[in-house]
Design a protein around this motif. Structure first.
Motif, PDB file in Angstrom:
ATOM      1  N   THR B 120      28.628 100.455  39.727  1.00 14.81           N
ATOM      2  CA  THR B 120      27.914  99.784  38.648  1.00 14.81           C
ATOM      3  C   THR B 120      26.472  99.537  39.070  1.00 14.81           C
ATOM      4  O   THR B 120      26.086  99.848  40.193  1.00 14.81           O
ATOM      5  N   GLU B 121      25.679  99.018  38.147  1.00 15.08           N
ATOM      6  CA  GLU B 121      24.258  98.808  38.423  1.00 15.08           C
ATOM      7  C   GLU B 121      23.858  97.390  38.053  1.00 15.08           C
ATOM      8  O   GLU B 121      24.313  96.851  37.058  1.00 15.08           O
ATOM      9  N   LEU B 122      22.986  96.822  38.864  1.00 18.28           N
ATOM     10  CA  LEU B 122      22.402  95.514  38.582  1.00 18.28           C
ATOM     11  C   LEU B 122      20.903  95.697  38.376  1.00 18.28           C
ATOM     12  O   LEU B 122      20.253  96.376  39.180  1.00 18.28           O
ATOM     13  N   PRO B 123      20.337  95.082  37.337  1.00 22.13           N
ATOM     14  CA  PRO B 123      18.883  95.164  37.174  1.00 22.13           C
ATOM     15  C   PRO B 123      18.191  94.238  38.174  1.00 22.13           C
ATOM     16  O   PRO B 123      18.645  93.113  38.388  1.00 22.13           O
ATOM     17  N   THR B 124      17.151  94.710  38.803  1.00 18.99           N
ATOM     18  CA  THR B 124      16.362  93.864  39.716  1.00 18.99           C
ATOM     19  C   THR B 124      14.883  94.108  39.406  1.00 18.99           C
ATOM     20  O   THR B 124      14.549  95.091  38.722  1.00 18.99           O
ATOM     21  N   PRO B 128      16.998  99.465  39.255  1.00 18.68           N
ATOM     22  CA  PRO B 128      18.448  99.252  39.308  1.00 18.68           C
ATOM     23  C   PRO B 128      18.982  99.268  40.736  1.00 18.68           C
ATOM     24  O   PRO B 128      18.542 100.056  41.573  1.00 18.68           O
ATOM     25  N   LEU B 129      19.911  98.373  40.996  1.00 19.98           N
ATOM     26  CA  LEU B 129      20.620  98.344  42.277  1.00 19.98           C
ATOM     27  C   LEU B 129      22.036  98.847  42.027  1.00 19.98           C
ATOM     28  O   LEU B 129      22.753  98.304  41.178  1.00 19.98           O
ATOM     29  N   VAL B 130      22.423  99.903  42.741  1.00 23.14           N
ATOM     30  CA  VAL B 130      23.747 100.501  42.574  1.00 23.14           C
ATOM     31  C   VAL B 130      24.728  99.793  43.512  1.00 23.14           C
ATOM     32  O   VAL B 130      24.413  99.578  44.688  1.00 23.14           O
TER      33      VAL B 130
END
Lengths: 326, 326
Positions: B120-124, B128-130
């Motif tokens: 999944t990905e997190l917005p930073t 994006p952080l995978v």
């Protein structure tokens, strides 16, 4: 001598504490450096004492080895002072593993405590959330994990005067979720709750941490550390994203100037330096572990917490809470 | 039929997808309900097909049992369609454990994959952080955890066209930190990085997630799930704290009105409904797992992600990345 910029934050924080709080502080470390720092601050010395220590535990020292190989470290001498009753509580911003080992060896564990653990607090919209273990025990046994919950709940009852709702952190709310460790701890906490003054609500998820559904979270030290540092990181990251958004239009920039004081108030609420130190729960005296990045404000906060824990005889009360379950 | 309010979000999301994207969608589920929902939306049907399924996997079904006991479930039939080549990718907002089990049994694992995992990905602020694994494997072996890193890095290289910097999530940055699991995986990833197109930066802490120091995080599914849900929770919690602060003075309230559009833009950036689904990496076809709380926007995003993964032949490329290490 423990913080990243020691001993300046420790000295300034101690001076602030004796000015603002009803407390006496003994600074333990290199006396020459401490006296120079005190002279630079130019403040009165009525409630500050200095005890010399010839050695310093560094972040590179192995926790157990630091204890054995540096008998004249500031950390060891500070803990010794408290063990002898010459202090009521001890604060350190140094190597937390070494502080843990030193405290356990010198002060000893409370009766019935398997493994002392770190209790810390997170600010949430509905009040402080207590978390235990915040990093002392990365691979606990189920009985130890269950005890982290009991310690956290007892802390919450004593410090916040609440009837704590305790949750066990997991990857889902159904009892079948989690690992073997959390499932076994879940069973132990269910049994313990029947004869304890806390409510065990079962598994809680990461998304529940800020929803006010529990007062206390039990978790292993690995997950607890990751969660705490993630909160620290995302708080910074979100403020970064907020700043990016608020700089995009002229109206937003104007609004941003108007909300800036409020946002600074918020930043203060979630700032670890304002929260101060975490309690090492399960040893016979109050031990407060402060962040390595602590500044004077953080040190003063940690001293305030340590003094409160001592005034409330927190270790004795934690021991009573555990005895009721033994 | 899988989301909390199925099938309304699935139908509306599919209609939005065929309008906005170059994609054909087959809806699998109770045909009567799906046709009624389509009729209510009153849209044209040129790129939407309906395939009937008489059963539905619920959140209460055990993952493995759902697969065996509900052979005519919408989940099973949708995956079967893709296995037969009648679809190129599959999206589900249903029981993610059951979707995982069904995908592994029906589509099969890619060569060299020990355990498929969720990416999944997190917005930073820096992009994006995978993160892999986001929850499929709560107690992996070290070789599996190392592979989650390899899968995540390969995903990042293909989807974001980056030269990924991979970190292993732990409770400290020194190699001696972590658990037996993370220390063993650390050694395996150090060895793998020597013959891989990614850089292994070693352990990273929770506080590093939003600092742009890595592009990809490897972690076990228990910790990954807790971290993701903590981010979701703290984002909500922080916005709650921001609202409390911004309501305290008249000036702040005025400023708040001016920054509201920007903050809504931000909320959208960190909203899981905009991020859409997560990839089940390691099976032979693109499988996208959407949030149970998905609305039409989230479903349309998940369809977009699934179509992109298919267009880029993501499974084949992940297989090549793993073969290079085998």
């Amino acid at each position: 001598m423990g913080s990243d910029r020691a001993p300046a934050p420790e000295v300034a924080g101690a001076l602030r504490a004796v000015r603002e709080q009803d407390v006496d502080v003994t600074l333990v470390g290199n006396a020459t450096q401490l006296e120079a720092e005190l002279a630079r601050e130019g403040d009165d010395r009525r409630r500050i004492a200095v005890v010399h220590a010839s050695e310093v535990v560094t972040m590179h020292d192995h926790p157990g080895q630091a204890f054995r190989q540096k008998p004249d470290s500031s950390m060891r001498i500070a803990v010794d002072l408290v063990a002898r009753g010459e202090g009521e509580a001890v604060v350190s911003a140094g190597n937390s593993g070494a502080m843990l080992a030193t405290s356990i060896f010198v002060l000893g564990r409370l009766p019935n405590v398997e493994r002392p653990a770190i209790v810390t607090e997170l600010p949430t919209p509905s009040g402080p959330l207590v978390l235990c273990d915040a990093g002392a025990n990365v691979e606990p046994k189920p009985s130890q994990l269950a005890q982290f919950g009991v310690l956290g709940a007892a802390y919450d009852r004593i410090v916040h005067d609440r009837s704590p709702r305790l949750g066990l952190l997991a990857n889902g709310s159904e009892p079948g979720k989690g690992t073997q460790l959390t499932r076994d701890a879940h069973a132990l906490l269910t049994a313990a709750a029947a004869k304890s003054p806390f409510q065990f609500v079962g598994y809680v998820e990461g998304s529940d941490l800020f929803r006010g559904v529990v007062d206390v979270i039990a978790t292993d030290g690995f997950t607890g550390n990751v969660v705490l540092k993630t909160c620290e990181g995302i708080a910074e990251g979100l403020f970064g994203l907020v700043r990016q958004e608020l700089d995009k239009t002229a109206l937003a920039r104007l609004g941003s100037a108007l909300v800036a004081p409020a946002l600074r108030g918020l930043a203060k609420r979630i700032d670890y330096t304002e929260i101060g130190g975490a309690l090492l729960a399960g040893v016979t005296k109050p031990v407060v572990i402060a962040h390595g990045r602590s500044d004077a404000t953080a040190i003063a906060s940690a001293i305030r917490a340590a003094a409160q824990f001592a005034a409330r005889a927190l270790p004795d009360k934690l021991a009573s809470a555990l005895a009721a379950l033994a």
